[in-house]
Design a protein around this motif. Structure first.
Motif, PDB file in Angstrom:
ATOM      1  N   GLY A 168      54.251  34.736  -1.623  1.00  0.00           N
ATOM      2  CA  GLY A 168      53.122  35.562  -1.162  1.00  0.00           C
ATOM      3  C   GLY A 168      51.669  34.905  -1.252  1.00  0.00           C
ATOM      4  O   GLY A 168      51.685  34.254  -2.376  1.00  0.00           O
ATOM      5  N   THR A 169      50.582  35.142  -0.660  1.00  0.00           N
ATOM      6  CA  THR A 169      49.306  34.589  -0.925  1.00  0.00           C
ATOM      7  C   THR A 169      48.497  35.560  -1.862  1.00  0.00           C
ATOM      8  O   THR A 169      47.431  35.048  -2.566  1.00  0.00           O
ATOM      9  CB  THR A 169      48.565  34.602   0.077  1.00  0.00           C
ATOM     10  OG1 THR A 169      48.723  35.539   0.741  1.00  0.00           O
ATOM     11  CG2 THR A 169      49.234  33.660   1.080  1.00  0.00           C
ATOM     12  N   VAL A 170      49.010  36.735  -2.165  1.00  0.00           N
ATOM     13  CA  VAL A 170      48.197  37.654  -3.107  1.00  0.00           C
ATOM     14  C   VAL A 170      48.251  37.163  -4.525  1.00  0.00           C
ATOM     15  O   VAL A 170      47.406  37.327  -5.259  1.00  0.00           O
ATOM     16  CB  VAL A 170      48.592  38.943  -3.020  1.00  0.00           C
ATOM     17  CG1 VAL A 170      47.769  40.187  -3.879  1.00  0.00           C
ATOM     18  CG2 VAL A 170      48.280  39.658  -1.473  1.00  0.00           C
ATOM     19  N   LYS A 183      44.445  35.737   4.053  1.00  0.00           N
ATOM     20  CA  LYS A 183      45.337  35.374   5.154  1.00  0.00           C
ATOM     21  C   LYS A 183      46.491  34.748   4.782  1.00  0.00           C
ATOM     22  O   LYS A 183      46.532  33.955   3.414  1.00  0.00           O
ATOM     23  CB  LYS A 183      44.361  34.300   6.254  1.00  0.00           C
ATOM     24  CG  LYS A 183      43.429  35.110   6.944  1.00  0.00           C
ATOM     25  CD  LYS A 183      42.604  34.160   7.893  1.00  0.00           C
ATOM     26  CE  LYS A 183      43.585  33.899   9.139  1.00  0.00           C
ATOM     27  NZ  LYS A 183      42.750  32.890  10.113  1.00  0.00           N
ATOM     28  N   ASP A 184      47.595  34.624   5.531  1.00  0.00           N
ATOM     29  CA  ASP A 184      48.847  33.769   5.017  1.00  0.00           C
ATOM     30  C   ASP A 184      49.113  33.049   6.431  1.00  0.00           C
ATOM     31  O   ASP A 184      49.760  33.503   7.445  1.00  0.00           O
ATOM     32  CB  ASP A 184      50.016  34.979   4.884  1.00  0.00           C
ATOM     33  CG  ASP A 184      51.273  34.236   4.134  1.00  0.00           C
ATOM     34  OD1 ASP A 184      51.037  32.949   4.364  1.00  0.00           O
ATOM     35  OD2 ASP A 184      52.044  34.832   3.741  1.00  0.00           O
ATOM     36  N   GLY A 185      48.547  32.041   6.282  1.00  0.00           N
ATOM     37  CA  GLY A 185      48.641  31.072   7.553  1.00  0.00           C
ATOM     38  C   GLY A 185      47.839  31.336   8.929  1.00  0.00           C
ATOM     39  O   GLY A 185      46.574  31.918   8.297  1.00  0.00           O
ATOM     40  N   PRO A 186      48.325  31.935   9.674  1.00  0.00           N
ATOM     41  CA  PRO A 186      47.491  32.295  10.774  1.00  0.00           C
ATOM     42  C   PRO A 186      47.390  34.068  10.859  1.00  0.00           C
ATOM     43  O   PRO A 186      46.483  34.612  11.603  1.00  0.00           O
ATOM     44  CB  PRO A 186      48.226  32.111  12.231  1.00  0.00           C
ATOM     45  CG  PRO A 186      49.699  31.776  11.846  1.00  0.00           C
ATOM     46  CD  PRO A 186      49.579  31.451  10.151  1.00  0.00           C
ATOM     47  N   LEU A 187      48.183  34.565   9.977  1.00  0.00           N
ATOM     48  CA  LEU A 187      48.380  35.923   9.902  1.00  0.00           C
ATOM     49  C   LEU A 187      47.282  36.548   8.944  1.00  0.00           C
ATOM     50  O   LEU A 187      47.098  36.211   7.855  1.00  0.00           O
ATOM     51  CB  LEU A 187      49.736  36.558   9.462  1.00  0.00           C
ATOM     52  CG  LEU A 187      50.872  35.989  10.263  1.00  0.00           C
ATOM     53  CD1 LEU A 187      52.142  36.455   9.744  1.00  0.00           C
ATOM     54  CD2 LEU A 187      50.687  36.291  11.705  1.00  0.00           C
ATOM     55  N   LYS A 188      46.698  37.857   9.196  1.00  0.00           N
ATOM     56  CA  LYS A 188      45.975  38.363   8.424  1.00  0.00           C
ATOM     57  C   LYS A 188      46.777  39.232   7.317  1.00  0.00           C
ATOM     58  O   LYS A 188      47.754  40.056   7.637  1.00  0.00           O
ATOM     59  CB  LYS A 188      45.070  39.283   9.049  1.00  0.00           C
ATOM     60  CG  LYS A 188      43.953  38.580   9.826  1.00  0.00           C
ATOM     61  CD  LYS A 188      42.948  39.530  10.359  1.00  0.00           C
ATOM     62  CE  LYS A 188      41.949  38.723  11.460  1.00  0.00           C
ATOM     63  NZ  LYS A 188      41.148  37.905  10.540  1.00  0.00           N
ATOM     64  N   VAL A 189      46.370  39.154   5.902  1.00  0.00           N
ATOM     65  CA  VAL A 189      47.096  40.159   5.047  1.00  0.00           C
ATOM     66  C   VAL A 189      46.187  41.327   5.016  1.00  0.00           C
ATOM     67  O   VAL A 189      44.992  41.552   4.624  1.00  0.00           O
ATOM     68  CB  VAL A 189      47.031  39.420   3.902  1.00  0.00           C
ATOM     69  CG1 VAL A 189      47.471  40.290   2.619  1.00  0.00           C
ATOM     70  CG2 VAL A 189      47.606  38.001   3.632  1.00  0.00           C
ATOM     71  N   ALA A 190      47.015  42.391   5.383  1.00  0.00           N
ATOM     72  CA  ALA A 190      46.446  43.714   5.555  1.00  0.00           C
ATOM     73  C   ALA A 190      46.876  45.029   4.710  1.00  0.00           C
ATOM     74  O   ALA A 190      48.189  44.508   4.081  1.00  0.00           O
ATOM     75  CB  ALA A 190      46.622  44.117   7.215  1.00  0.00           C
ATOM     76  N   LEU A 191      46.207  45.857   4.262  1.00  0.00           N
ATOM     77  CA  LEU A 191      46.562  47.025   3.567  1.00  0.00           C
ATOM     78  C   LEU A 191      47.825  47.696   4.458  1.00  0.00           C
ATOM     79  O   LEU A 191      47.569  47.841   5.474  1.00  0.00           O
ATOM     80  CB  LEU A 191      45.512  47.962   3.213  1.00  0.00           C
ATOM     81  CG  LEU A 191      46.042  49.014   2.465  1.00  0.00           C
ATOM     82  CD1 LEU A 191      46.457  48.826   1.230  1.00  0.00           C
ATOM     83  CD2 LEU A 191      44.899  49.936   2.356  1.00  0.00           C
ATOM     84  N   VAL A 249      49.757  48.171  -1.166  1.00  0.00           N
ATOM     85  CA  VAL A 249      50.617  47.216  -0.688  1.00  0.00           C
ATOM     86  C   VAL A 249      50.070  46.504   0.466  1.00  0.00           C
ATOM     87  O   VAL A 249      49.451  47.062   1.367  1.00  0.00           O
ATOM     88  CB  VAL A 249      52.196  48.039  -0.143  1.00  0.00           C
ATOM     89  CG1 VAL A 249      53.123  47.027   0.308  1.00  0.00           C
ATOM     90  CG2 VAL A 249      52.403  48.999  -1.171  1.00  0.00           C
ATOM     91  N   TYR A 250      50.443  45.255   0.392  1.00  0.00           N
ATOM     92  CA  TYR A 250      49.652  44.233   1.243  1.00  0.00           C
ATOM     93  C   TYR A 250      50.949  43.624   2.237  1.00  0.00           C
ATOM     94  O   TYR A 250      52.007  43.133   1.571  1.00  0.00           O
ATOM     95  CB  TYR A 250      48.840  42.915   0.771  1.00  0.00           C
ATOM     96  CG  TYR A 250      47.712  43.677   0.239  1.00  0.00           C
ATOM     97  CD1 TYR A 250      46.805  44.205   0.992  1.00  0.00           C
ATOM     98  CD2 TYR A 250      47.558  43.675  -1.193  1.00  0.00           C
ATOM     99  CE1 TYR A 250      45.425  44.709   0.455  1.00  0.00           C
ATOM    100  CE2 TYR A 250      46.198  44.111  -1.534  1.00  0.00           C
ATOM    101  CZ  TYR A 250      45.457  44.393  -0.862  1.00  0.00           C
ATOM    102  OH  TYR A 250      44.113  45.206  -1.368  1.00  0.00           O
ATOM    103  N   LEU A 251      50.786  43.098   3.404  1.00  0.00           N
ATOM    104  CA  LEU A 251      51.672  42.489   4.115  1.00  0.00           C
ATOM    105  C   LEU A 251      50.992  41.681   5.189  1.00  0.00           C
ATOM    106  O   LEU A 251      49.945  42.279   5.843  1.00  0.00           O
ATOM    107  CB  LEU A 251      52.537  43.684   5.038  1.00  0.00           C
ATOM    108  CG  LEU A 251      53.748  42.777   5.985  1.00  0.00           C
ATOM    109  CD1 LEU A 251      54.616  42.100   5.112  1.00  0.00           C
ATOM    110  CD2 LEU A 251      54.362  43.981   6.764  1.00  0.00           C
ATOM    111  N   ALA A 252      51.370  40.486   5.378  1.00  0.00           N
ATOM    112  CA  ALA A 252      50.667  39.557   6.524  1.00  0.00           C
ATOM    113  C   ALA A 252      51.341  39.830   7.957  1.00  0.00           C
ATOM    114  O   ALA A 252      52.451  39.636   7.954  1.00  0.00           O
ATOM    115  CB  ALA A 252      50.959  38.045   6.198  1.00  0.00           C
ATOM    116  N   ARG A 253      50.237  40.165   8.711  1.00  0.00           N
ATOM    117  CA  ARG A 253      50.743  40.610   9.989  1.00  0.00           C
ATOM    118  C   ARG A 253      49.717  40.183  11.036  1.00  0.00           C
ATOM    119  O   ARG A 253      48.554  39.798  10.604  1.00  0.00           O
ATOM    120  CB  ARG A 253      50.920  42.231  10.045  1.00  0.00           C
ATOM    121  CG  ARG A 253      51.515  42.680   9.238  1.00  0.00           C
ATOM    122  CD  ARG A 253      51.738  44.368   9.326  1.00  0.00           C
ATOM    123  NE  ARG A 253      52.252  44.827  10.606  1.00  0.00           N
ATOM    124  CZ  ARG A 253      52.392  45.934  10.979  1.00  0.00           C
ATOM    125  NH1 ARG A 253      52.046  46.936  10.110  1.00  0.00           N
ATOM    126  NH2 ARG A 253      53.253  46.242  12.079  1.00  0.00           N
ATOM    127  N   GLY A 254      49.972  40.127  12.242  1.00  0.00           N
ATOM    128  CA  GLY A 254      49.103  39.787  13.416  1.00  0.00           C
ATOM    129  C   GLY A 254      47.886  40.811  13.970  1.00  0.00           C
ATOM    130  O   GLY A 254      47.119  40.375  14.315  1.00  0.00           O
TER     131      GLY A 254
END
Length: 299
Positions: free
Chosen positions: A233-235, A253-261, A288-293
């Protein structure tokens, strides 16, 4: 999104009397650290807003303060989940209380600064006055300075809802900043100011590990490539970049995805992006973070 219920009305402005002129330090925070810690602190505030927005006792204040200091000094771990089933529900329930231990006293040293933990700013100033009087500050010596030559804060008054920095100029003498709004649990009433978060990050800089490495001499593009190999992961990579002084600003961001809470646990398959969870030792922080659209915004 359903709201958690109305907050207990609290004063937005601290009540205190001071005839001293405000100290206005030239606060300089590394952009890389600023982009990372500010987001962590705002997300912690959001996840525990059901506590921040109401009244709480001195023990809870010390619990919250310990987490805030750990986040600002990067004193936490990031656990990565790459897939599989897990618990259901939200990460922080409205009835949940933090599980990590509080600071053991109302005045604690964090690096070179003494953090004074009182909900009343005036009471915090009185404690600083007593502490300054008990120390051997000389009015003939120059104030301590940061690496950039700025006057260093000796004290941080942290009421959670506000933050104030102070520095001693001699026996029984000190100056302080104006109180800046920090965490009150309601973004509609008054979100934390950027200056308050800068004060927090700047004053605790001496407690944040700074690791010198020859990798800093490499082009920043090469540094970014190296950081990409540190974890899935990027965090985690962003945290290491702050500690080593490497890489570009973390744009969440993780590639084109935004890392969101993430506010809820998700059922994730093995091919989904990595989930990064911030822990304080054996205890979950609620972040908790996850890369999502798509991503949420604060209320």
């Amino acid at each position: 999104m359903e709201r958690l219920g109305g907050p207990v009305p609290l004063p937005l402005e601290p009540t205190f009397n001071s005839e001293m002129p405000y100290w206005k330090p030239q606060v300089k925070v590394d952009d890389r650290t600023r982009a990372f810690t500010h987001r962590l602190l705002r997300d912690f505030h959001y996840q525990w807003r059901h506590i921040f927005r109401n009244r709480y006792n001195s023990v809870t204040l010390r619990v919250l303060a310990r987490a805030i200091i750990r986040l600002s000094t990067l004193d936490f771990e990031v656990h990565e989940n790459t897939g599989g089933l897990g618990p259901r529900g939200v990460h922080v329930w409205i009835t949940q209380l933090p599980a990590w231990k509080p600071f053991e006293a109302d005045v604690v040293r964090v690096g070179n600064v003494c953090v004074v933990l009182y909900q009343a700013i005036q009471e915090g100033l009185s404690i600083v006055q007593q502490h300054v009087s008990s120390q051997k500050f000389s009015n003939t010596e120059s104030p301590s300075t940061t690496d950039s030559g700025e006057t260093q804060a000796h004290y941080m008054i942290l009421s959670i809802r506000h933050i104030m920095l102070c520095y001693a100029t001699g026996p029984d003498l000190f100056q302080h900043t104006a109180p800046e709004p920090l965490f009150n649990g309601d973004y509609g009433i008054g979100p934390p100011s950027d200056l308050a978060l800068d004060y927090l990050t700047w004053a605790t800089a001496s407690a944040r590990p700074s690791i010198l490495t020859p990798l800093r001499s490499l082009p920043i593009e090469v540094q970014d490539i190296i950081l990409n190999y540190i974890s899935v992961g990027t965090v985690v990579a962003a945290k290491v970049g702050c500690l080593l002084g490497l890489g570009s600003l973390f744009l969440w961001k993780d590639g084109p995805l935004k890392v969101a809470l993430q506010e809820r646990y998700l059922i994730r398959h093995s091919g989904s992006s990595v989930e990064s969870e911030v822990w304080f030792g054996e205890h979950r922080s609620g972040i908790v973070y996850l890369a999502r659209g798509s991503y949420r915004r604060y209320d």
